[in-house]
Design a protein around this motif. Structure first.
Motif, PDB file in Angstrom:
ATOM      1  N   GLY A  26       0.795  -1.217   0.000  1.00  0.00           N
ATOM      2  CA  GLY A  26       0.000   0.000   0.000  1.00  0.00           C
ATOM      3  C   GLY A  26       0.829   1.268   0.000  1.00  0.00           C
ATOM      4  O   GLY A  26       0.532   2.224  -0.726  1.00  0.00           O
ATOM      5  N   LEU A  27       1.882   1.289   0.794  1.00  0.00           N
ATOM      6  CA  LEU A  27       2.721   2.477   0.888  1.00  0.00           C
ATOM      7  C   LEU A  27       3.387   2.781  -0.450  1.00  0.00           C
ATOM      8  O   LEU A  27       3.687   3.935  -0.763  1.00  0.00           O
ATOM      9  CB  LEU A  27       3.781   2.269   1.974  1.00  0.00           C
ATOM     10  N   ILE A  28       3.625   1.749  -1.247  1.00  0.00           N
ATOM     11  CA  ILE A  28       4.223   1.918  -2.567  1.00  0.00           C
ATOM     12  C   ILE A  28       3.163   2.205  -3.615  1.00  0.00           C
ATOM     13  O   ILE A  28       3.360   3.007  -4.517  1.00  0.00           O
ATOM     14  CB  ILE A  28       5.013   0.650  -2.954  1.00  0.00           C
ATOM     15  N   ALA A  29       2.000   1.558  -3.487  1.00  0.00           N
ATOM     16  CA  ALA A  29       0.935   1.710  -4.477  1.00  0.00           C
ATOM     17  C   ALA A  29       0.377   3.124  -4.509  1.00  0.00           C
ATOM     18  O   ALA A  29       0.037   3.643  -5.582  1.00  0.00           O
ATOM     19  CB  ALA A  29      -0.184   0.709  -4.188  1.00  0.00           C
ATOM     20  N   ILE A  30       0.278   3.774  -3.352  1.00  0.00           N
ATOM     21  CA  ILE A  30      -0.349   5.098  -3.295  1.00  0.00           C
ATOM     22  C   ILE A  30       0.398   6.129  -4.147  1.00  0.00           C
ATOM     23  O   ILE A  30      -0.214   6.767  -5.011  1.00  0.00           O
ATOM     24  CB  ILE A  30      -0.489   5.566  -1.835  1.00  0.00           C
ATOM     25  N   PRO A  31       1.723   6.318  -3.965  1.00  0.00           N
ATOM     26  CA  PRO A  31       2.409   7.268  -4.853  1.00  0.00           C
ATOM     27  C   PRO A  31       2.440   6.803  -6.301  1.00  0.00           C
ATOM     28  O   PRO A  31       2.376   7.626  -7.216  1.00  0.00           O
ATOM     29  CB  PRO A  31       3.827   7.352  -4.266  1.00  0.00           C
ATOM     30  N   ALA A  32       2.498   5.477  -6.529  1.00  0.00           N
ATOM     31  CA  ALA A  32       2.512   4.968  -7.901  1.00  0.00           C
ATOM     32  C   ALA A  32       1.214   5.316  -8.624  1.00  0.00           C
ATOM     33  O   ALA A  32       1.231   5.759  -9.785  1.00  0.00           O
ATOM     34  CB  ALA A  32       2.719   3.451  -7.899  1.00  0.00           C
ATOM     35  N   LEU A  33       0.082   5.145  -7.963  1.00  0.00           N
ATOM     36  CA  LEU A  33      -1.207   5.449  -8.592  1.00  0.00           C
ATOM     37  C   LEU A  33      -1.359   6.949  -8.840  1.00  0.00           C
ATOM     38  O   LEU A  33      -1.948   7.357  -9.844  1.00  0.00           O
ATOM     39  CB  LEU A  33      -2.351   4.942  -7.707  1.00  0.00           C
ATOM     40  N   GLY A  34      -0.834   7.745  -7.922  1.00  0.00           N
ATOM     41  CA  GLY A  34      -0.909   9.188  -8.109  1.00  0.00           C
ATOM     42  C   GLY A  34      -0.029   9.678  -9.243  1.00  0.00           C
ATOM     43  O   GLY A  34      -0.441  10.520 -10.049  1.00  0.00           O
ATOM     44  N   LEU A  35       1.172   9.122  -9.342  1.00  0.00           N
ATOM     45  CA  LEU A  35       2.132   9.585 -10.347  1.00  0.00           C
ATOM     46  C   LEU A  35       1.861   9.002 -11.735  1.00  0.00           C
ATOM     47  O   LEU A  35       1.971   9.701 -12.744  1.00  0.00           O
ATOM     48  CB  LEU A  35       3.552   9.222  -9.902  1.00  0.00           C
ATOM     49  N   GLY A  46      -7.647   5.104  -1.479  1.00  0.00           N
ATOM     50  CA  GLY A  46      -8.777   4.182  -1.453  1.00  0.00           C
ATOM     51  C   GLY A  46      -8.591   3.018  -2.407  1.00  0.00           C
ATOM     52  O   GLY A  46      -8.898   1.864  -2.077  1.00  0.00           O
ATOM     53  N   THR A  47      -8.074   3.302  -3.610  1.00  0.00           N
ATOM     54  CA  THR A  47      -7.855   2.246  -4.599  1.00  0.00           C
ATOM     55  C   THR A  47      -6.751   1.295  -4.150  1.00  0.00           C
ATOM     56  O   THR A  47      -6.856   0.078  -4.326  1.00  0.00           O
ATOM     57  CB  THR A  47      -7.501   2.873  -5.966  1.00  0.00           C
ATOM     58  N   ALA A  48      -5.696   1.846  -3.545  1.00  0.00           N
ATOM     59  CA  ALA A  48      -4.611   0.998  -3.037  1.00  0.00           C
ATOM     60  C   ALA A  48      -5.121   0.056  -1.952  1.00  0.00           C
ATOM     61  O   ALA A  48      -4.659  -1.081  -1.828  1.00  0.00           O
ATOM     62  CB  ALA A  48      -3.475   1.863  -2.507  1.00  0.00           C
ATOM     63  N   LEU A  49      -6.084   0.509  -1.158  1.00  0.00           N
ATOM     64  CA  LEU A  49      -6.622  -0.331  -0.082  1.00  0.00           C
ATOM     65  C   LEU A  49      -7.314  -1.583  -0.605  1.00  0.00           C
ATOM     66  O   LEU A  49      -7.368  -2.598   0.087  1.00  0.00           O
ATOM     67  CB  LEU A  49      -7.599   0.484   0.777  1.00  0.00           C
ATOM     68  N   VAL A  50      -7.852  -1.518  -1.811  1.00  0.00           N
ATOM     69  CA  VAL A  50      -8.474  -2.710  -2.404  1.00  0.00           C
ATOM     70  C   VAL A  50      -7.437  -3.821  -2.542  1.00  0.00           C
ATOM     71  O   VAL A  50      -7.745  -5.010  -2.393  1.00  0.00           O
ATOM     72  CB  VAL A  50      -9.109  -2.385  -3.779  1.00  0.00           C
ATOM     73  N   MET A  51      -6.205  -3.444  -2.816  1.00  0.00           N
ATOM     74  CA  MET A  51      -5.111  -4.409  -2.910  1.00  0.00           C
ATOM     75  C   MET A  51      -4.592  -4.795  -1.531  1.00  0.00           C
ATOM     76  O   MET A  51      -4.271  -5.957  -1.266  1.00  0.00           O
ATOM     77  CB  MET A  51      -3.964  -3.821  -3.743  1.00  0.00           C
TER      78      MET A  51
END
Length: 249
Positions: A26-35, A46-51
């Motif tokens: 999650g900590l990695i997915a959040i900036p990845a989804l934003g960038l 919220g989307t990262a939390l699904v994973m």
């Protein structure tokens, strides 16, 4: 279909890195989804939390099969984490997205400083008994829950180092208790974000599938690397994410 395959591949990459660093992705997915996809901060969280949620639940189940988690220690952590993650997530969905992103950058920098400091701190021999009375676990669960609900990271990234350094537990015990904290807190945070339309389910579901397929690979790699190397890689990655998100702001 092509988009689903792309998201599954991204989820697999994030899951591998999450397993490598022991943070569920999650900590990695959040900036990845934003960038990569331009998601605003709340939608990325919220989307990262699904994973993250299924990864945490699977890890908790498998962990408890091998290493029994003490219920008297897990309950105050989980209960406080659940309540305060819910409060933190309610706070998060009402904040300005730009302010949230700046707060997340600050959170990443704080994690870097803490992990670097731990590399040079003297470690005391771990014990099977908690150094602090068990009611203090409720305080830890409250703090980790608020941060987890606010930034969508589950709180385990805070709880594990605190349990080993302040409470004096072994790494194995700390990880099990952190999973017990993260399971209910990530679930209630996901529900809150979902109710407020801050989840892209069409992206999150394939990310979750990819993460579930790959997280064990990262765990195997983590066990093959020295702890200081892992912590250095983790710190370097957090700095990179913080810099990129700061420029995006």
């Amino acid at each position: 279909m092509i988009e689903w395959m792309m998201y599954i591949a991204l989820g697999a990459a994030l899951g591998t890195m999450g397993g490598l660093f022991g943070i569920g992705g999650g900590l990695i997915a959040i900036p990845a989804l934003g960038l990569l996809f331009g998601l605003d901060q709340q939608l990325a969280q919220g989307t990262a939390l699904v994973m993250v949620v299924p990864n945490v639940l699977l890890a908790l189940w498998r962990y408890h099969q091998r290493n029994r988690i003490a219920l008297q220690h897990a309950l105050p952590l989980a209960a406080a984490g659940f309540v305060f993650a819910w409060l933190g997530s309610i706070w998060a969905v009402g904040l300005d997205a730009g302010a949230m992103r700046l707060g997340f950058v600050g959170f990443l920098i704080a994690l870097v400083v803490w992990n670097l400091a731990r590399m040079f701190m003297r470690s005391t021999p771990p014990s099977s008994e908690l150094r602090q009375p068990w009611p203090w676990l409720g305080l830890l669960g409250s703090g980790a829950g608020v941060v987890g609900g606010l930034f969508g990271v589950g709180g385990a990234v805070i709880a594990t180092p605190v349990l080993t350094s302040v409470f004096g537990t072994t790494q194995v015990v700390a990880q099990g208790l952190s999973l017990a904290l993260a399971a209910p807190s990530t679930a209630v945070t996901l529900v809150t974000y979902g109710v407020h339309q801050h989840v892209d389910w069409s992206m999150g579901v394939p990310l979750a599938l990819g993460g579930l397929l790959s997280i064990s690979w990262g765990v195997k790699l983590a066990h093959a690397l020295p702890e200081k190397v892992l912590r250095s890689l983790f710190c370097g990655f957090l700095v990179l994410c913080a810099v990129m998100l700061a420029f995006k702001v």
